[in-house]
Design an enzyme around this catalytic site. Structure first.
Site: not given
Ligand SMILES: *Cc1c(COP(=O)(O)O)cnc(C)c1O
Length: 414
Positions: A146, A231, A260
């Site tokens: 994701f 990520d 985040k």
């Molecule tokens: C939430 C998330 C994203 C996307 O972040 P947004 O601020 O919602 O665009 C990307 N990578 C990971 C691992 C995430 O958990």
């Protein structure tokens, strides 16, 4: 629930469903206030937050120092645009580079944008440095990933509900099983520019790869001269018991994607952080964002980094994470298939033929604990890192009670 708060709740839900898009199926609770590890609904009922907005609220709701940093900045300068310099962006980049062990930062707003930034960097780096033929660069990604919701990112998702009806999708991504370093190495070809991976897969169900996986990826990428990009939008900033998940192994990446928690729960703040040679693929005009790195974001991001260090939140996450995993593992119930996690990030996988996971979340909500399932079989426990032990154990007890109640009611159904 009082009649008045019941009516407010129903009214809010009805209005949102009448005037909003229906892209979320939220639990029927309407939140009006937050403080630390607690959320309060419109009737004033208190809940323990076991979601932390997917780590966006890792520092707790309305952390006084973060709120103060934002207020101070609000009295000085709001947004000036990157057409000019502002006085705190360089400091923000410097402090984030120091925290990660990398060299340079490119600030964006949402996680998805920071992932897009990493993809651009990886591709251009592949063309400029590895002489990959223009338009042919490949990035290796993991099944179950994701990375966000843009059309490029969902194009290499393996989740049908994220993709259906949204194609055509961008080419240039090769998918391999998560946690299998040899399969990943076997998929490397002459046009491979980078590996893009979550060190723990959050949305897939908090999937922890085998020990040594991250370090193997580092060695494989070095051997083949390709970039390793993690990520850590959700796993970063103490969530797994280290500042960053890659620190659990000898696996400093070439590029790191953050978001985040970086915004302290107050603003969307994200960043791509990288080695200098990777970041230097960007020249004026090649990338940008109106709000990326704005003074408010930089002020909050800087204070978030400082709070993480001053409050030893990674250590706290490590210690309380052991308590959490221990307490969850001690629950004897035949519907529990697996308990896993790292730091204050735990998942209980349930047998969906014996219990309805969403019903358990609703039963927990009634008892004052908020969390959501992922993939219909997993309940997540990811509280703000500032949570105290008593609340943490209460949340586990509440889960136990909700599980027992829900399983019993399912068993008694005709
Ligand atoms: C939430 C998330 C994203 C996307 O972040 P947004 O601020 O919602 O665009 C990307 N990578 C990971 C691992 C995430 O958990």
């Amino acid at each position: 629930m009082s009649l008045q708060s019941f009516m407010t709740t129903q009214g809010v839900i009805a209005r949102e469903s009448r005037f909003g898009a229906k892209n979320y199926a939220s639990l029927p609770v309407v939140l009006a206030r937050g403080s630390g590890a607690h959320l309060f609904d419109t009737g004033g009922k208190r809940y323990i937050d076991m979601m932390s907005a997917y780590s966006a609220a890792s520092f707790g709701h309305l952390h006084p120092r973060l709120v103060q940093a934002l207020k101070n900045q609000l009295e000085r300068l709001d947004i000036a645009s990157r057409a000019f310099y502002s006085d705190n962006l360089g400091l923000f980049c410097e402090e984030l580079a120091a925290l990660t062990g990398l060299d340079a930062c490119l600030p964006m707003n949402t996680g998805a944008e920071a992932v897009e930034t990493a993809i651009k960097a990886a591709r251009r780096h592949g063309y400029d440095r590895f002489s990959i033929p223009e338009g042919q660069a490949e990035i290796i990604v993991a099944e179950g990933n994701f990375h966000g919701r843009t059309t490029t990112l969902i194009g290499f998702s393996s989740e049908p509900s994220y993709r259906r009806g949204f194609g055509p999708f961008a080419p240039g991504f090769v998918t391999v099983p998560f946690g299998d370093a040899s399969a990943l190495e076997a998929s490397i070809g002459p046009n491979t520019a980078a590996v893009l991976i979550e060190p723990i897969q959050g949305e897939a169900g908090i999937i922890v790869p085998p020990k040594g996986y991250l370090a193997s990826l580092r060695r494989i990428c070095d051997r083949h001269g390709i970039l390793l990009i993690f990520d850590e939008v959700q796993s970063g900033f103490g969530r797994t018991g280290k500042n960053f998940c890659f620190e659990h192994e000898d696996a400093l990446p070439d590029g790191l994607i953050l978001g985040k928690a970086l915004g302290g729960g107050l603003l969307p703040v994200s960043a791509f952080v990288a080695r200098r040679a990777v970041m230097d693929v960007f020249d004026p005009g090649s990338h940008g964002s109106t709000f990326g790195g704005n003074p408010l974001a930089a002020a909050v991001g800087r204070e978030a980094i400082q709070v993480l260090k001053d409050e030893d939140l990674a250590l706290r996450s490590h210690v309380l994470g052991k308590t959490l995993l221990g307490a969850l593992s001690a629950i004897p119930h035949p519907a529990i298939v697996a308990v896993r996690g790292k730091g204050l990030w735990a998942a209980v996988e349930l047998d969906a033929s014996r219990v309805c996971v969403k019903e358990i979340c609703i039963a927990m909500m009634r008892r004052g604990v908020l969390t959501r399932e992922t993939h219909d079989t997993v309940i997540r426990f990811a509280p703000p890192l500032i949570i105290d032990e008593a609340d943490l154990l209460t949340a586990v007890e509440v889960f136990h009670d909700a599980l027992a109640e829900t399983a019993a009611s399912l068993a008694s159904r005709p």
